[in-house]
Design a protein around this motif. Structure first.
Motif, PDB file in Angstrom:
ATOM      1  N   GLU A 143      -1.092   6.411  -6.006  1.00  0.00           N
ATOM      2  CA  GLU A 143      -2.505   6.745  -6.137  1.00  0.00           C
ATOM      3  C   GLU A 143      -2.674   7.569  -7.414  1.00  0.00           C
ATOM      4  O   GLU A 143      -2.014   8.577  -7.612  1.00  0.00           O
ATOM      5  CB  GLU A 143      -2.982   7.542  -4.922  1.00  0.00           C
ATOM      6  CG  GLU A 143      -4.473   7.808  -4.945  1.00  0.00           C
ATOM      7  CD  GLU A 143      -4.949   8.577  -3.714  1.00  0.00           C
ATOM      8  OE1 GLU A 143      -6.140   8.862  -3.671  1.00  0.00           O
ATOM      9  OE2 GLU A 143      -4.125   8.873  -2.826  1.00  0.00           O
ATOM     10  N   THR A 201      -4.491  10.029  -9.224  1.00  0.00           N
ATOM     11  CA  THR A 201      -5.436  11.127  -9.009  1.00  0.00           C
ATOM     12  C   THR A 201      -5.372  12.067 -10.210  1.00  0.00           C
ATOM     13  O   THR A 201      -4.482  11.954 -11.062  1.00  0.00           O
ATOM     14  CB  THR A 201      -5.077  11.928  -7.741  1.00  0.00           C
ATOM     15  OG1 THR A 201      -3.775  12.499  -7.926  1.00  0.00           O
ATOM     16  CG2 THR A 201      -5.094  11.059  -6.497  1.00  0.00           C
ATOM     17  N   GLN A 256       0.830  -1.205   0.000  1.00  0.00           N
ATOM     18  CA  GLN A 256       0.000   0.000   0.000  1.00  0.00           C
ATOM     19  C   GLN A 256       0.870   1.262   0.000  1.00  0.00           C
ATOM     20  O   GLN A 256       0.568   2.228  -0.674  1.00  0.00           O
ATOM     21  CB  GLN A 256      -0.932   0.002   1.207  1.00  0.00           C
ATOM     22  CG  GLN A 256      -1.916   1.155   1.194  1.00  0.00           C
ATOM     23  CD  GLN A 256      -2.864   1.095   2.375  1.00  0.00           C
ATOM     24  OE1 GLN A 256      -2.630   0.387   3.338  1.00  0.00           O
ATOM     25  NE2 GLN A 256      -3.943   1.851   2.285  1.00  0.00           N
TER      26      GLN A 256
END
Length: 163
Positions: free
Chosen positions: A30, A32, A25
């Protein structure tokens, strides 16, 4: 004793799995809107040529390379190029006709043909006929959608068409 060993191995396995998930993780990027805008595709005009000269118009061909700077594939919905003359007027426009899928961190090339009338080129027509080459600006727009987010990025590149 055997039960305790099994429990200990089970607890140790769960801890290892949880630790692996946490590490994964942390290393995952991420995706975006701002990340995509920062890592937007690059374009490069690799070749531009006057493919055909006729009495009233000419066919122009441009080879465009699109580089995907993202860790995911990008489906380019549309590549539109407006050719702008030295008077800052659009004299030819062309668009891609099919979706172009560019794999993660890879490049793809696309040929785009224009039909330009001499009257539309106007300020560069005489020099184009005389020297069989001319400069202009390729105002390019890439349009694509990722994860439901639509993007349209403009680029301006100076190009020289030669026969």
């Amino acid at each position: 004793m055997l039960k305790n060993t099994v429990y200990f191995a089970l607890i140790l396995s769960i801890m290892f799995f949880a630790s692996s998930c946490e590490t994964l993780q942390k290393s995952a990027t991420e995706i975006t809107r701002s990340y995509i805008e920062e890592h937007k595709p690059d374009i490069k005009i690799k070749k531009s040529s006057i493919s055909e000269i006729k009495l009233t118009d000419m066919t122009l061909t441009t080879l465009v390379e699109i580089k995907n700077n993202l860790p995911i594939e990008v489906p380019i919905d549309k590549v539109q190029i407006d050719l702008i003359n030295t008077s800052d007027k659009t004299f030819a426009t062309a668009s891609s006709v099919e979706t172009l899928i560019i794999p993660a961190n890879k490049s793809k090339e696309i040929n785009i043909d224009f039909n330009a009338k001499y009257l539309d080129v106007f300020t560069t027509a005489f020099s184009a006929v005389k020297s069989k080459s001319f400069k202009c600006t390729a105002r390019t727009t890439l349009t694509f959608t990722i994860y439901g987010m639509s993007f349209s990025f403009p680029y301006d590149k100076e190009i020289t068409f030669v026969e």
